[in-house]
Write a protein that holds these residues in place. Structure first.
Motif, PDB file in Angstrom:
ATOM      1  N   ALA A 155      42.218  10.256 -61.274  1.00 28.15           N
ATOM      2  CA  ALA A 155      43.374  10.588 -60.440  1.00 28.15           C
ATOM      3  C   ALA A 155      43.218  10.094 -59.006  1.00 28.15           C
ATOM      4  CB  ALA A 155      43.593  12.103 -60.444  1.00 28.15           C
ATOM      5  N   LEU A 156      42.000   9.741 -58.598  1.00 18.91           N
ATOM      6  CA  LEU A 156      41.790   9.217 -57.249  1.00 18.91           C
ATOM      7  C   LEU A 156      42.366   7.814 -57.100  1.00 18.91           C
ATOM      8  CD1 LEU A 156      38.093  10.360 -56.613  1.00 18.91           C
ATOM      9  CD2 LEU A 156      40.193  11.486 -55.864  1.00 18.91           C
ATOM     10  N   GLY A 157      42.532   7.108 -58.215  1.00 19.78           N
ATOM     11  CA  GLY A 157      43.131   5.783 -58.173  1.00 19.78           C
ATOM     12  C   GLY A 157      42.257   4.708 -57.568  1.00 19.78           C
ATOM     13  N   VAL A 158      40.928   4.842 -57.716  1.00 23.07           N
ATOM     14  CA  VAL A 158      40.019   3.852 -57.125  1.00 23.07           C
ATOM     15  C   VAL A 158      39.252   3.063 -58.180  1.00 23.07           C
ATOM     16  CG1 VAL A 158      39.738   5.117 -54.969  1.00 23.07           C
ATOM     17  CG2 VAL A 158      38.223   5.619 -56.894  1.00 23.07           C
ATOM     18  N   GLY A 159      39.540   3.287 -59.445  1.00 28.01           N
ATOM     19  CA  GLY A 159      38.844   2.552 -60.493  1.00 28.01           C
ATOM     20  C   GLY A 159      38.419   3.461 -61.627  1.00 28.01           C
ATOM     21  N   GLU A 160      37.921   2.832 -62.687  1.00 25.24           N
ATOM     22  CA  GLU A 160      37.498   3.573 -63.874  1.00 25.24           C
ATOM     23  C   GLU A 160      36.100   4.147 -63.664  1.00 25.24           C
ATOM     24  OE1 GLU A 160      37.787   5.215 -67.691  1.00 25.24           O
ATOM     25  OE2 GLU A 160      39.287   4.387 -66.311  1.00 25.24           O
ATOM     26  N   PRO A 161      35.905   5.434 -63.939  1.00 28.64           N
ATOM     27  CA  PRO A 161      34.568   6.031 -63.808  1.00 28.64           C
ATOM     28  C   PRO A 161      33.567   5.397 -64.772  1.00 28.64           C
ATOM     29  CG  PRO A 161      36.265   7.725 -63.930  1.00 28.64           C
ATOM     30  CD  PRO A 161      36.929   6.430 -64.287  1.00 28.64           C
ATOM     31  N   VAL A 162      32.308   5.405 -64.378  1.00 35.06           N
ATOM     32  CA  VAL A 162      31.213   4.835 -65.162  1.00 35.06           C
ATOM     33  C   VAL A 162      30.323   5.972 -65.654  1.00 35.06           C
ATOM     34  CG1 VAL A 162      29.216   3.296 -65.136  1.00 35.06           C
ATOM     35  CG2 VAL A 162      31.279   2.706 -63.835  1.00 35.06           C
ATOM     36  N   VAL A 163      29.955   5.928 -66.935  1.00 33.53           N
ATOM     37  CA  VAL A 163      29.118   6.969 -67.538  1.00 33.53           C
ATOM     38  C   VAL A 163      27.731   6.396 -67.812  1.00 33.53           C
ATOM     39  CG1 VAL A 163      28.800   8.488 -69.525  1.00 33.53           C
ATOM     40  CG2 VAL A 163      31.082   8.169 -68.551  1.00 33.53           C
ATOM     41  N   GLN A 164      26.706   7.115 -67.386  1.00 33.94           N
ATOM     42  CA  GLN A 164      25.316   6.774 -67.678  1.00 33.94           C
ATOM     43  C   GLN A 164      24.782   7.782 -68.696  1.00 33.94           C
ATOM     44  OE1 GLN A 164      22.586   7.739 -64.573  1.00 33.94           O
ATOM     45  NE2 GLN A 164      20.809   6.820 -65.581  1.00 33.94           N
ATOM     46  N   GLU A 165      24.300   7.304 -69.829  1.00 37.69           N
ATOM     47  CA  GLU A 165      23.761   8.179 -70.865  1.00 37.69           C
ATOM     48  C   GLU A 165      22.238   8.165 -70.826  1.00 37.69           C
ATOM     49  OE1 GLU A 165      25.384   7.051 -74.617  1.00 37.69           O
ATOM     50  OE2 GLU A 165      27.396   7.807 -74.152  1.00 37.69           O
ATOM     51  N   PHE A 166      21.649   9.300 -71.171  1.00 34.64           N
ATOM     52  CA  PHE A 166      20.193   9.415 -71.197  1.00 34.64           C
ATOM     53  C   PHE A 166      19.808  10.491 -72.208  1.00 34.64           C
ATOM     54  CE2 PHE A 166      21.845  12.231 -67.925  1.00 34.64           C
ATOM     55  CZ  PHE A 166      21.202  13.431 -68.176  1.00 34.64           C
ATOM     56  N   PRO A 167      18.617  10.416 -72.791  1.00 32.06           N
ATOM     57  CA  PRO A 167      18.184  11.444 -73.746  1.00 32.06           C
ATOM     58  C   PRO A 167      17.758  12.716 -73.024  1.00 32.06           C
ATOM     59  CG  PRO A 167      16.470   9.803 -73.474  1.00 32.06           C
ATOM     60  CD  PRO A 167      17.645   9.311 -72.685  1.00 32.06           C
ATOM     61  N   ALA A 168      18.155  13.851 -73.577  1.00 29.64           N
ATOM     62  CA  ALA A 168      17.778  15.149 -73.013  1.00 29.64           C
ATOM     63  C   ALA A 168      17.365  16.066 -74.157  1.00 29.64           C
ATOM     64  CB  ALA A 168      18.941  15.760 -72.233  1.00 29.64           C
ATOM     65  N   ARG A 310      19.395  15.470 -77.461  1.00 32.25           N
ATOM     66  CA  ARG A 310      20.824  15.253 -77.302  1.00 32.25           C
ATOM     67  C   ARG A 310      21.061  14.184 -76.233  1.00 32.25           C
ATOM     68  NH1 ARG A 310      24.095  19.564 -79.251  1.00 32.25           N
ATOM     69  NH2 ARG A 310      23.151  20.289 -81.205  1.00 32.25           N
ATOM     70  N   THR A 311      22.307  13.828 -76.046  1.00 34.71           N
ATOM     71  CA  THR A 311      22.666  12.811 -75.057  1.00 34.71           C
ATOM     72  C   THR A 311      23.221  13.480 -73.810  1.00 34.71           C
ATOM     73  OG1 THR A 311      23.154  11.183 -76.777  1.00 34.71           O
ATOM     74  CG2 THR A 311      24.067  10.774 -74.589  1.00 34.71           C
ATOM     75  N   GLY A 312      22.508  13.331 -72.705  1.00 35.32           N
ATOM     76  CA  GLY A 312      23.021  13.769 -71.416  1.00 35.32           C
ATOM     77  C   GLY A 312      23.850  12.658 -70.789  1.00 35.32           C
ATOM     78  N   LYS A 313      24.784  13.033 -69.930  1.00 34.13           N
ATOM     79  CA  LYS A 313      25.692  12.043 -69.353  1.00 34.13           C
ATOM     80  C   LYS A 313      25.906  12.317 -67.869  1.00 34.13           C
ATOM     81  CE  LYS A 313      28.135  11.561 -73.770  1.00 34.13           C
ATOM     82  NZ  LYS A 313      29.405  11.771 -74.501  1.00 34.13           N
ATOM     83  N   ASN A 314      25.659  11.285 -67.064  1.00 36.97           N
ATOM     84  CA  ASN A 314      26.068  11.274 -65.661  1.00 36.97           C
ATOM     85  C   ASN A 314      27.337  10.438 -65.546  1.00 36.97           C
ATOM     86  OD1 ASN A 314      23.698  12.657 -65.058  1.00 36.97           O
ATOM     87  ND2 ASN A 314      22.584  10.801 -64.487  1.00 36.97           N
ATOM     88  N   ILE A 315      28.193  10.777 -64.623  1.00 38.03           N
ATOM     89  CA  ILE A 315      29.430  10.020 -64.434  1.00 38.03           C
ATOM     90  C   ILE A 315      29.651   9.802 -62.942  1.00 38.03           C
ATOM     91  CG2 ILE A 315      30.813  12.150 -64.521  1.00 38.03           C
ATOM     92  CD1 ILE A 315      33.098  10.460 -65.715  1.00 38.03           C
TER      93      ILE A 315
END
Length: 749
Positions: A155-168, A310-315
């Protein structure tokens, strides 16, 4: 020249037979070079004689020896001077003259900007996130929270968010219940005891449910506890350990009142006891307690609690900057908060207080998207915070630490700065923190470099307070430059693991904004559902006025680069099989590996301090972004990496402390470089749990444990132990576990 032996030292006589000087003694030292020996004269002074006859010094000393001593005196003086300059340079505060601050808001605009941030707007985010029963990393609830944040970023209109996945690696379960003739009761497994989850064998545990009140011995007097399951109310605290010592097989805690956070600490141990422990809400437990007050109930307990990868996710989403300078095009300023939640009952973790930081990030993001910084601002939402700040460590390692950057680069891998938001609603004041309790990096290597950032923030806070008709002391605390001698930890009544600590050891200039003087009494509990939105709004209003001015720069945030002390530990879990080789080399798959420090901490306001990871099918594992032992106080000395295989709540493989285990392949590691490797040896075992390890003479916990073979009084060839050592946490369970081969007779002292 002739001489005479006096006290084993040859004294020099003058060629004409003069008496030897009392001020000069010459010893001969031979230096063999090939077949030759060279004599070298060494001069020693007799200070008492020199004081009585100072003129004799000049006669006694050859000129070359006088020059020799004078030279080394000058070297010593120069060395002391250099040390003074270096110490002064290392500890004095620094300011970059090319900071080039860009002021976005004038003082007259502060009231208008502050008015944009309302308690209702912040609480809307908190309500949306805390409505999810649990946001534990890797669960569907955490994924639902991620989608909510993704929609806000879009909704900020500045681009598509990026997701970083990592094992947790996290504790999970599908089924947990108590089946009785009167009906089935839902149970919620508590957080594991060390590595032992609250699990039962697949066929369940056949037991008797007895009501134990608050767990006191008087309330269970006359009741048969052997093999029973004690149902206690939350006031029991650590008294449940006495019930286990008397023979109880499992514990069910029933909520009696809103439980504070310290109750969670007293419901678990860190020494891996196989004691299934469960939770029932007040509504769930009331019918069961009503039945038990009249009679005991036969029951079968079922629980499939376990550790899973499991898969942890940063965005994150980037808000482009305005500066046209070349170095600003590739640099980002990270503004971060965590969005996952935690509780000592993992599937009941609404985490309202824990959502304060991410709510502030989402609202501040709207302001930054409208009023751009000179540099690109990266809004980062991390998960895995409560698993030893796993998400922040993964971000720092993957994006900064694992890459090679020039040593003098103050913005490694384009990261100009990292600001964390660890906010809560128990107070109205926010503090600027340079350190936290997770790594506790030594202040002399951090504080001088970031001191000017704290002072600049204080200057702007004074302007903001005047514009808002408030006192600066009501709004802000600069813990970098403490007033009245109060250091940062005096403003944190509870231990805090801050996400910026991971970026800091990676070399990124990093600070955190933290709510001060807030004990977060009900955070990390099943009833963390209420917040004081007005207190939170007051903090966010200050940050909205402060960040675009004090930390909006075209230049560098620091003059000198930060220490880079991040380390990744990789290893293998193996066993020794003499039929297959002379060395331990047989992989042990799917082992749970924990890392504990010399000063072991248990829980930091819901954050499990020990990193936990699950080895793969080949027995291989990695734990990234730990701190060097010379810089991270928490890890000072060593880290012990211990592997366990857990099946249905039982430890079936444990670390081998014997001759072919830890004695030959140490599991204690001193992190001193970027990449470290080790091998952990495990063995199939039987477990003996010990309770009530208290010295009755002085009521101290027993902190040493020796295991010997009964026949020989010598250490076993294969064995393992755990002992909860006295350290900093307020509650230490007096428990231990011993792991041995089946059929062995042992002596324990």
């Amino acid at each position: 020249m002739d001489g005479s032996r006096i006290d084993g030292v040859r004294r020099v006589r003058a060629a004409k037979g003069n008496a030897p000087s009392k001020n000069c003694r010459i010893g001969l030292r031979a230096l063999r070079i090939g077949d030759c020996s060279i004599g070298k004269a060494l001069v020693f002074f007799n200070p008492q004689s020199a004081i009585r006859n100072p003129q004799s010094i000049a006669r006694a000393l050859p000129m070359k020896n006088a020059r020799y001593i004078l030279f080394w005196c000058l070297v010593a003086v120069v060395g002391l001077f250099v040390q003074f300059i270096v110490t002064k340079w290392a500890t004095e505060t620094e300011k970059d003259p090319d900071l080039a601050e860009t002021v976005v808001f004038a003082p007259v605009q502060y009231p208008e900007i502050a008015a944009r941030f309302t308690p209702e707007g912040l609480k809307a985010h908190i309500d949306a996130l805390s409505a999810i029963p649990s946001r534990q990393t890797g669960t569907p609830g955490c994924d639902a929270a991620l989608e909510y944040i993704r929609s806000q970023f879009r909704a900020l209109g500045v681009g598509e968010p990026v997701v970083q996945e990592f094992p947790a690696t996290v504790p999970v379960h599908d089924v947990a219940e108590a089946r009785t003739p009167q009906g089935t009761f839902t149970l919620h497994p508590l957080h594991p005891n060390g590595v032992c989850p609250a699990a039962t064998p697949k066929e369940g545990i056949k037991t008797r449910l007895i009501y134990a009140g608050s767990g006191s011995l008087a309330e269970v007097e006359g009741k048969e506890l052997d093999g029973a399951t004690a149902v206690v109310e939350t006031g029991a605290r650590e008294q449940w350990l006495y019930l286990i010592d008397l023979g109880a097989r499992a514990i069910i805690f029933v909520e009696r009142e809103r439980p504070p956070r310290y109750i969670g600490m007293t419901t678990q141990t860190m020494s891996h006891q196989d004691v299934p422990r469960f939770w029932m809400t007040k509504a769930e437990g009331a019918p069961l307690i009503a039945l038990l007050k009249s009679q005991d109930l036969e029951a079968t307990l079922y629980s499939d609690a376990r550790w899973e990868r499991r898969t942890g996710k940063n965005i994150h989403v980037d808000i482009p900057g305005l500066s046209a300078k070349e170095h600003n095009k590739d640099e980002v300023v990270v503004l971060s908060a965590y969005y996952d939640s935690s509780s000592f009952v993992p599937d009941l973790a609404p985490g309202a207080e824990q959502a304060c930081g991410i709510a502030a990030l989402l609202e501040l993001g709207k302001l930054i998207a409208e009023h751009r910084f000179q540099k690109c601002v990266r809004l980062l939402a991390v998960s895995g915070h409560f698993q030893a700040i796993e998400g922040a460590r993964r971000y720092a390692w993957d994006n900064v630490a694992r890459h090679t950057s020039p040593m003098r680069d103050v913005s490694p891998q384009g990261h100009a700065a990292f600001f964390g938001l660890d906010l809560s609603s128990g107070g109205p004041r926010v503090g600027l923190f340079y350190a936290g309790n997770y790594f506790s990096q030594f202040e002399n290597n951090v504080k001088p470099r970031v001191s000017d950032l704290g002072r600049r923030a204080t200057q702007y806070v004074n302007e903001i307070a005047t514009a808002l008709d408030l006192s600066p002391d009501e709004l802000f605390v600069d813990t970098i430059n403490p007033a009245f001698g109060k250091e940062w930890f005096t403003y944190a009544p509870t231990g805090l693991a801050l996400d910026h600590e991971a970026a800091l050891i990676a070399g990124v200039p990093s600070l955190s904004f933290v709510t001060v003087n807030d004990s977060r009494f009900f955070a990390a509990t099943p009833n963390d559902t209420e917040v004081n939105a007005e207190n939170l709004a007051r903090q966010v209003r200050l940050l909205a006025c402060l960040l675009p001015n004090a930390f909006n720069v075209e230049g560098r945030y620091l003059k000198r680069s930060m220490q880079r002390v991040a380390c990744r530990v990789t290893g293998r879990v193996v066993s020794f099989d003499p039929k297959e080789g002379y060395l331990p080399n047989k992989p042990v798959p799917n082992a749970v590996v924990t890392a504990r420090g010399m000063w072991d901490q248990m829980i930091l306001t819901g954050v499990m301090a020990r990193p936990v990871t699950l080895a793969d099918d080949k027995g291989e594992f990695e734990i990234p972004c730990l701190g060097y032992n010379a810089e991270a106080l928490y890890q000072m000395g060593w880290l012990a990496f211990e592997p366990y295989v857990v099946e249905d709540g039982h430890i079936t493989w444990a670390p081998d402390f014997g001759q072919m285990g830890r004695e030959s392949y140490p599991t204690r590691l001193l992190p001193v470089q970027k990449e470290m490797e080790l091998m952990c040896v495990a063995f199939p075992c039987k477990t003996l749990d010990l309770f009530n390890l208290v010295d009755p003479r002085n009521y101290n916990l027993l902190n040493s444990l020796d295991v010997l073979e009964a026949a020989s009084n010598s250490p076993p060839a294969v064995y393992g132990t755990t002992l909860q050592e006295s350290a900093w946490p307020s509650f230490m369970a007096p428990t231990a576990s011993i792991f041995t081969q089946p059929g062995k007779r042992l002596k324990i002292t």
